[in-house]
Design an enzyme around this catalytic site. Structure first.
Site, PDB file in Angstrom:
ATOM      1  N   THR A 171       0.844  -1.201   0.000  1.00  0.00           N
ATOM      2  CA  THR A 171       0.000   0.000   0.000  1.00  0.00           C
ATOM      3  C   THR A 171       0.879   1.251   0.000  1.00  0.00           C
ATOM      4  O   THR A 171       1.812   1.357   0.809  1.00  0.00           O
ATOM      5  CB  THR A 171      -0.922  -0.008   1.246  1.00  0.00           C
ATOM      6  OG1 THR A 171      -1.759  -1.157   1.168  1.00  0.00           O
ATOM      7  CG2 THR A 171      -1.779   1.261   1.321  1.00  0.00           C
ATOM      8  N   ALA A 250      -2.086  -2.604  13.530  1.00  0.00           N
ATOM      9  CA  ALA A 250      -2.890  -2.326  12.328  1.00  0.00           C
ATOM     10  C   ALA A 250      -4.159  -3.192  12.301  1.00  0.00           C
ATOM     11  O   ALA A 250      -5.248  -2.718  11.948  1.00  0.00           O
ATOM     12  CB  ALA A 250      -2.059  -2.563  11.083  1.00  0.00           C
ATOM     13  N   GLU A 371      -3.252  -8.073   5.936  1.00  0.00           N
ATOM     14  CA  GLU A 371      -3.043  -8.091   7.403  1.00  0.00           C
ATOM     15  C   GLU A 371      -3.367  -9.461   7.985  1.00  0.00           C
ATOM     16  O   GLU A 371      -3.866  -9.567   9.113  1.00  0.00           O
ATOM     17  CB  GLU A 371      -3.914  -7.026   8.085  1.00  0.00           C
ATOM     18  CG  GLU A 371      -3.561  -5.620   7.704  1.00  0.00           C
ATOM     19  CD  GLU A 371      -2.402  -5.078   8.508  1.00  0.00           C
ATOM     20  OE1 GLU A 371      -1.866  -5.822   9.335  1.00  0.00           O
ATOM     21  OE2 GLU A 371      -2.035  -3.924   8.279  1.00  0.00           O
TER      22      GLU A 371
HETATM   23  P1  TGC Z   1       5.769 -17.985  14.429  1.00  0.00           P
HETATM   24  O1  TGC Z   1       6.867 -18.981  14.597  1.00  0.00           O
HETATM   25  O2  TGC Z   1       4.404 -18.336  14.908  1.00  0.00           O
HETATM   26  O3  TGC Z   1       6.184 -16.623  15.129  1.00  0.00           O
HETATM   27  C1  TGC Z   1       7.481 -16.044  14.949  1.00  0.00           C
HETATM   28  C2  TGC Z   1       7.756 -15.170  16.162  1.00  0.00           C
HETATM   29  O4  TGC Z   1       6.802 -14.105  16.208  1.00  0.00           O
HETATM   30  C3  TGC Z   1       6.003 -14.219  17.407  1.00  0.00           C
HETATM   31  N1  TGC Z   1       4.644 -13.860  17.003  1.00  0.00           N
HETATM   32  C4  TGC Z   1       4.125 -12.669  17.273  1.00  0.00           C
HETATM   33  N2  TGC Z   1       4.618 -11.626  17.954  1.00  0.00           N
HETATM   34  C5  TGC Z   1       3.842 -10.529  18.041  1.00  0.00           C
HETATM   35  N3  TGC Z   1       2.597 -10.468  17.483  1.00  0.00           N
HETATM   36  C6  TGC Z   1       2.090 -11.495  16.789  1.00  0.00           C
HETATM   37  N4  TGC Z   1       0.881 -11.386  16.218  1.00  0.00           N
HETATM   38  C7  TGC Z   1       2.859 -12.666  16.662  1.00  0.00           C
HETATM   39  N5  TGC Z   1       2.666 -13.860  16.045  1.00  0.00           N
HETATM   40  C8  TGC Z   1       3.774 -14.579  16.269  1.00  0.00           C
HETATM   41  C9  TGC Z   1       6.161 -15.645  17.857  1.00  0.00           C
HETATM   42  O5  TGC Z   1       5.928 -15.770  19.239  1.00  0.00           O
HETATM   43  C10 TGC Z   1       7.609 -15.911  17.488  1.00  0.00           C
HETATM   44  O6  TGC Z   1       8.400 -15.219  18.410  1.00  0.00           O
HETATM   45  P2  TGC Z   1       9.827 -15.785  18.856  1.00  0.00           P
HETATM   46  O7  TGC Z   1      10.345 -14.784  19.813  1.00  0.00           O
HETATM   47  O8  TGC Z   1       9.563 -17.138  19.467  1.00  0.00           O
HETATM   48  O9  TGC Z   1      10.650 -15.902  17.604  1.00  0.00           O
HETATM   49  O10 TGC Z   1       5.746 -17.545  12.912  1.00  0.00           O
HETATM   50  P3  TGC Z   1       5.384 -18.365  11.623  1.00  0.00           P
HETATM   51  O11 TGC Z   1       6.515 -18.258  10.671  1.00  0.00           O
HETATM   52  O12 TGC Z   1       4.881 -19.709  12.005  1.00  0.00           O
HETATM   53  O13 TGC Z   1       4.206 -17.517  10.979  1.00  0.00           O
HETATM   54  C11 TGC Z   1       3.025 -17.391  11.533  1.00  0.00           C
HETATM   55  C12 TGC Z   1       2.481 -15.986  11.295  1.00  0.00           C
HETATM   56  C13 TGC Z   1       2.042 -15.462  12.621  1.00  0.00           C
HETATM   57  C14 TGC Z   1       3.566 -15.093  10.739  1.00  0.00           C
HETATM   58  C15 TGC Z   1       1.400 -16.020  10.305  1.00  0.00           C
HETATM   59  O14 TGC Z   1       0.400 -16.733  10.933  1.00  0.00           O
HETATM   60  C16 TGC Z   1       0.853 -14.667   9.946  1.00  0.00           C
HETATM   61  O15 TGC Z   1       0.431 -13.836  10.731  1.00  0.00           O
HETATM   62  N6  TGC Z   1       0.792 -14.478   8.647  1.00  0.00           N
HETATM   63  C17 TGC Z   1       0.108 -13.327   8.114  1.00  0.00           C
HETATM   64  C18 TGC Z   1       1.077 -12.386   7.480  1.00  0.00           C
HETATM   65  C19 TGC Z   1       0.472 -11.002   7.433  1.00  0.00           C
HETATM   66  O16 TGC Z   1      -0.429 -10.656   8.178  1.00  0.00           O
HETATM   67  N7  TGC Z   1       1.009 -10.159   6.590  1.00  0.00           N
HETATM   68  C20 TGC Z   1       0.546  -8.799   6.529  1.00  0.00           C
HETATM   69  C21 TGC Z   1       1.444  -7.965   5.673  1.00  0.00           C
HETATM   70  S1  TGC Z   1       1.203  -6.234   5.917  1.00  0.00           S
HETATM   71  C22 TGC Z   1      -0.271  -5.895   5.243  1.00  0.00           C
HETATM   72  O17 TGC Z   1      -1.014  -6.706   4.809  1.00  0.00           O
HETATM   73  C23 TGC Z   1      -0.616  -4.466   5.239  1.00  0.00           C
HETATM   74  S2  TGC Z   1      -2.117  -4.097   4.535  1.00  0.00           S
HETATM   75  C24 TGC Z   1      -2.088  -2.497   4.959  1.00  0.00           C
HETATM   76  C25 TGC Z   1      -3.297  -1.735   4.625  1.00  0.00           C
HETATM   77  O18 TGC Z   1      -3.391  -1.268   3.461  1.00  0.00           O
HETATM   78  O19 TGC Z   1      -4.127  -1.498   5.549  1.00  0.00           O
HETATM   79  P1  FAD Z   2      -1.159 -16.614   0.252  1.00  0.00           P
HETATM   80  O1  FAD Z   2      -0.376 -16.567   1.500  1.00  0.00           O
HETATM   81  O2  FAD Z   2      -0.525 -17.216  -0.948  1.00  0.00           O
HETATM   82  O3  FAD Z   2      -2.525 -17.376   0.543  1.00  0.00           O
HETATM   83  C1  FAD Z   2      -3.390 -17.831  -0.487  1.00  0.00           C
HETATM   84  C2  FAD Z   2      -4.517 -18.621   0.172  1.00  0.00           C
HETATM   85  O4  FAD Z   2      -3.972 -19.746   0.879  1.00  0.00           O
HETATM   86  C3  FAD Z   2      -5.281 -17.793   1.203  1.00  0.00           C
HETATM   87  O5  FAD Z   2      -6.637 -18.120   1.147  1.00  0.00           O
HETATM   88  C4  FAD Z   2      -4.706 -18.268   2.529  1.00  0.00           C
HETATM   89  O6  FAD Z   2      -5.628 -18.144   3.607  1.00  0.00           O
HETATM   90  C5  FAD Z   2      -4.384 -19.710   2.227  1.00  0.00           C
HETATM   91  N1  FAD Z   2      -3.308 -20.230   3.085  1.00  0.00           N
HETATM   92  C6  FAD Z   2      -2.028 -19.807   3.155  1.00  0.00           C
HETATM   93  N2  FAD Z   2      -1.356 -20.501   4.077  1.00  0.00           N
HETATM   94  C7  FAD Z   2      -2.238 -21.396   4.605  1.00  0.00           C
HETATM   95  C8  FAD Z   2      -2.159 -22.376   5.615  1.00  0.00           C
HETATM   96  N3  FAD Z   2      -1.020 -22.590   6.298  1.00  0.00           N
HETATM   97  N4  FAD Z   2      -3.248 -23.097   5.897  1.00  0.00           N
HETATM   98  C9  FAD Z   2      -4.410 -22.866   5.248  1.00  0.00           C
HETATM   99  N5  FAD Z   2      -4.564 -21.950   4.276  1.00  0.00           N
HETATM  100  C10 FAD Z   2      -3.482 -21.219   3.969  1.00  0.00           C
HETATM  101  N6  FAD Z   2       1.569  -6.539   2.417  1.00  0.00           N
HETATM  102  C11 FAD Z   2       2.531  -5.738   2.964  1.00  0.00           C
HETATM  103  O7  FAD Z   2       3.571  -6.222   3.413  1.00  0.00           O
HETATM  104  N7  FAD Z   2       2.363  -4.391   3.010  1.00  0.00           N
HETATM  105  C12 FAD Z   2       1.261  -3.772   2.540  1.00  0.00           C
HETATM  106  O8  FAD Z   2       1.129  -2.541   2.604  1.00  0.00           O
HETATM  107  C13 FAD Z   2       0.236  -4.581   1.949  1.00  0.00           C
HETATM  108  N8  FAD Z   2      -0.867  -4.012   1.397  1.00  0.00           N
HETATM  109  C14 FAD Z   2      -1.759  -4.795   0.701  1.00  0.00           C
HETATM  110  C15 FAD Z   2      -2.782  -4.169  -0.016  1.00  0.00           C
HETATM  111  C16 FAD Z   2      -3.670  -4.943  -0.755  1.00  0.00           C
HETATM  112  C17 FAD Z   2      -4.741  -4.267  -1.569  1.00  0.00           C
HETATM  113  C18 FAD Z   2      -3.566  -6.354  -0.732  1.00  0.00           C
HETATM  114  C19 FAD Z   2      -4.550  -7.203  -1.469  1.00  0.00           C
HETATM  115  C20 FAD Z   2      -2.563  -6.967  -0.034  1.00  0.00           C
HETATM  116  C21 FAD Z   2      -1.618  -6.194   0.684  1.00  0.00           C
HETATM  117  N9  FAD Z   2      -0.533  -6.790   1.340  1.00  0.00           N
HETATM  118  C22 FAD Z   2       0.438  -5.997   1.912  1.00  0.00           C
HETATM  119  C23 FAD Z   2      -0.298  -8.214   1.226  1.00  0.00           C
HETATM  120  C24 FAD Z   2      -1.155  -9.063   2.145  1.00  0.00           C
HETATM  121  O9  FAD Z   2      -0.750  -8.962   3.471  1.00  0.00           O
HETATM  122  C25 FAD Z   2      -1.074 -10.510   1.641  1.00  0.00           C
HETATM  123  O10 FAD Z   2      -1.812 -10.540   0.426  1.00  0.00           O
HETATM  124  C26 FAD Z   2      -1.626 -11.497   2.620  1.00  0.00           C
HETATM  125  O11 FAD Z   2      -0.793 -11.605   3.758  1.00  0.00           O
HETATM  126  C27 FAD Z   2      -1.817 -12.897   1.996  1.00  0.00           C
HETATM  127  O12 FAD Z   2      -0.713 -13.287   1.250  1.00  0.00           O
HETATM  128  P2  FAD Z   2      -0.894 -13.830  -0.271  1.00  0.00           P
HETATM  129  O13 FAD Z   2      -1.756 -12.888  -0.991  1.00  0.00           O
HETATM  130  O14 FAD Z   2       0.452 -14.109  -0.781  1.00  0.00           O
HETATM  131  O15 FAD Z   2      -1.729 -15.164  -0.116  1.00  0.00           O
END
Ligand code: TGC
Ligand code: FAD
Length: 392
Positions: A171, A250, A371
């Site tokens: 974003t 966030a 997120e």
């Molecule tokens: P995992 O091994 O579970 O965790 C690694 C380390 O992180 C700690 N941890 C957290 N700490 C703070 N807050 C949380 N929510 C945490 N979740 C996990 C955990 O305790 C561990 O710590 P340490 O000290 O033991 O190393 O990690 P994993 O590799 O298994 O992955 C799991 C995880 C949590 C990363 C995954 O479930 C996840 O959340 N995936 C989603 C990724 C995501 O949300 N991406 C967002 C990108 S930014 C975005 O989308 C912006 S959109 C902005 C907009 O336009 O509004």
């Molecule tokens: P994938 O991780 O490839 O997932 C694809 C599908 O598989 C999903 O349905 C998911 O739920 C499923 N899946 C994945 N893993 C598993 C599992 N272990 N078990 C079961 N199902 C699973 N990111 C940033 O860093 N910064 C930003 O500012 C930002 N802005 C964004 C703005 C927009 C408009 C969009 C669309 C996305 C943005 N993102 C940003 C990225 C966003 O955080 C990712 O799209 C999101 O985390 C999912 O990753 P992916 O799209 O690669 O899907």
């Protein structure tokens, strides 16, 4: 529906739980949205021309970094205030709330929590004013839900680092002055860096052809041997935990924000149902439409209670990341379902820009993915209650 006729639902008298300051903040952001966002947002979305000029206006109106201390240009407010601000912004459009989420929770927050005094002084006041726009680079082309496997890397070279890799779906990427970038060091530890526009080897192309968040800029961050001065490394950010802490902030804002989108869809559908006649009766008099409206109001009320309690816990420092995941997941799905139902109540007119509903619906298709996807948040809850991680 004109901006001034909007009447958000408050079935359980939630307003009684808010202070006068909360209500004043909400009302000032609602006025700002009515003035600056509502008149332009349909056209901006239709034309896919993000209203980027609003960054500075938001800054001037104190919308960025509400929980950051005044010393650094924030407003030093509590988390209920932050939530209310996000709710009003997302009533305008998820794109506007997105811009504010990124600026406040994903750029100002990490600089405030993990940054040096010099970084805080250099960047926070200007980000708060909207003089600088920030973006957050965690997701990569091949690593979305599993950012822990990122391949973007930094390596030390004399008095600086060299950054290589790429981020996708970012974003505000192409309009950002600074990018908060997450990369692994030579030991495989995730570190946070401030990458500045204009650095050699850094480009940020925009992603086109989106059907969702058309009033938001989305793009890539590409790093080809970018020389990063040591002073741009966040000294206290170490490990995946650091970017995930930013996401907690966030995601909390999103859990509130989407109530704004849902409320506007509900309010629009309710009004329409009391004006539109078919078979000589208002459609709101048919049981099937009343069921939709009654269920919408029930779900909005539950969502309001969820975030209010979460906000209270956050104010006391008692919230957990898993609680935030539950609220983000529940409330985004609630809002998306309501947008879809509201669109049906409005019939064919619901697919046009005469009503805000289809725009909200399409935006929420992104919000349910970014997120942390709907599935990932469920797995986070599953992990929390069973102790067994099911996503690896
Ligand atoms: P995992 O091994 O579970 O965790 C690694 C380390 O992180 C700690 N941890 C957290 N700490 C703070 N807050 C949380 N929510 C945490 N979740 C996990 C955990 O305790 C561990 O710590 P340490 O000290 O033991 O190393 O990690 P994993 O590799 O298994 O992955 C799991 C995880 C949590 C990363 C995954 O479930 C996840 O959340 N995936 C989603 C990724 C995501 O949300 N991406 C967002 C990108 S930014 C975005 O989308 C912006 S959109 C902005 C907009 O336009 O509004
Ligand atoms: P994938 O991780 O490839 O997932 C694809 C599908 O598989 C999903 O349905 C998911 O739920 C499923 N899946 C994945 N893993 C598993 C599992 N272990 N078990 C079961 N199902 C699973 N990111 C940033 O860093 N910064 C930003 O500012 C930002 N802005 C964004 C703005 C927009 C408009 C969009 C669309 C996305 C943005 N993102 C940003 C990225 C966003 O955080 C990712 O799209 C999101 O985390 C999912 O990753 P992916 O799209 O690669 O899907």
């Amino acid at each position: 529906m004109t901006a001034s006729t909007y009447k958000p639902p408050d079935y359980y008298l939630m307003d009684e739980l808010l202070s006068d300051e909360h209500k004043m903040i909400r009302s000032s952001v609602r006025d700002w949205v009515n003035r600056e966002v509502k008149p332009i947002i349909e056209e901006a979305s239709q034309l896919n021309e993000p209203p980027t000029h609003l960054m500075e206006t938001m800054g001037e109106n104190g919308i960025f970094g509400p929980f950051i201390p005044e010393k650094y240009g924030g407003a030093g407010l509590d988390y209920i205030s932050y939530g209310l601000i996000m709710q009003e912004l997302e009533r305008g459009d998820s794109a506007i709330r997105s811009a504010a989420s990124v600026q406040s929770s994903l750029v100002m927050f990490p600089i405030y929590i993990f940054g040096s005094d010099a970084q805080k002084a250099q960047f926070l006041p200007r980000l708060a004013k909207g003089e600088l726009t920030g973006c957050f680079g965690l997701t990569e082309p091949n690593h979305g839900s599993d950012p822990g496997n990122m391949i973007t890397r930094i390596r030390e070279k004399g008095d600086h680092f060299i950054l290589d890799g790429a981020k996708l779906w970012i974003t505000n990427s192409s309009i950002a002055d600074i990018a908060m970038v997450w990369a692994k060091d030579e030991k495989g530890v995730v570190r946070g860096l401030i990458v500045e526009k204009g650095m050699e080897g850094f480009s940020a192309p925009e992603t086109h052809d989106k059907w969702s968040l058309r009033a938001s800029v989305t793009g890539e961050l590409v790093f080809d041997g970018v020389k990063i001065p040591r002073k741009n490394l966040l000294p206290k950010a170490k490990g995946l935990r650091s970017p995930l802490m930013c996401l907690n902030s966030a995601r909390y804002g999103i859990a509130w924000g989407v109530i704004g989108a849902a409320s506007e869809c509900y309010d629009t559908a309710l009004r329409y149902s009391l004006q539109r006649k078919q078979f000589d009766r208002f459609i709101g008099s048919f049981q099937l439409q009343q069921k939709k409206l009654a269920e919408m109001l029930t779900e909005i009320t539950k969502a309001q209670l969820l975030v209010w309690r979460l906000g209270e816990l956050k104010n006391q420092g008692k919230e957990t990341a898993q609680m935030v995941s539950m609220a983000k997941r529940n409330n985004v799905k609630m809002a998306l379902d309501i947008a879809r139902e509201a669109r049906q109540i409005i019939g064919a007119m619901g697919i046009t820009s005469n009503y805000p509903v289809m725009r909200h619906m399409m935006n929420l298709e992104s919000v349910i993915t970014y997120e942390g996807t709907h599935d990932i948040h469920l797995l986070i809850t599953g992990h929390d209650i069973t102790g067994i991680q099911a996503f690896k």
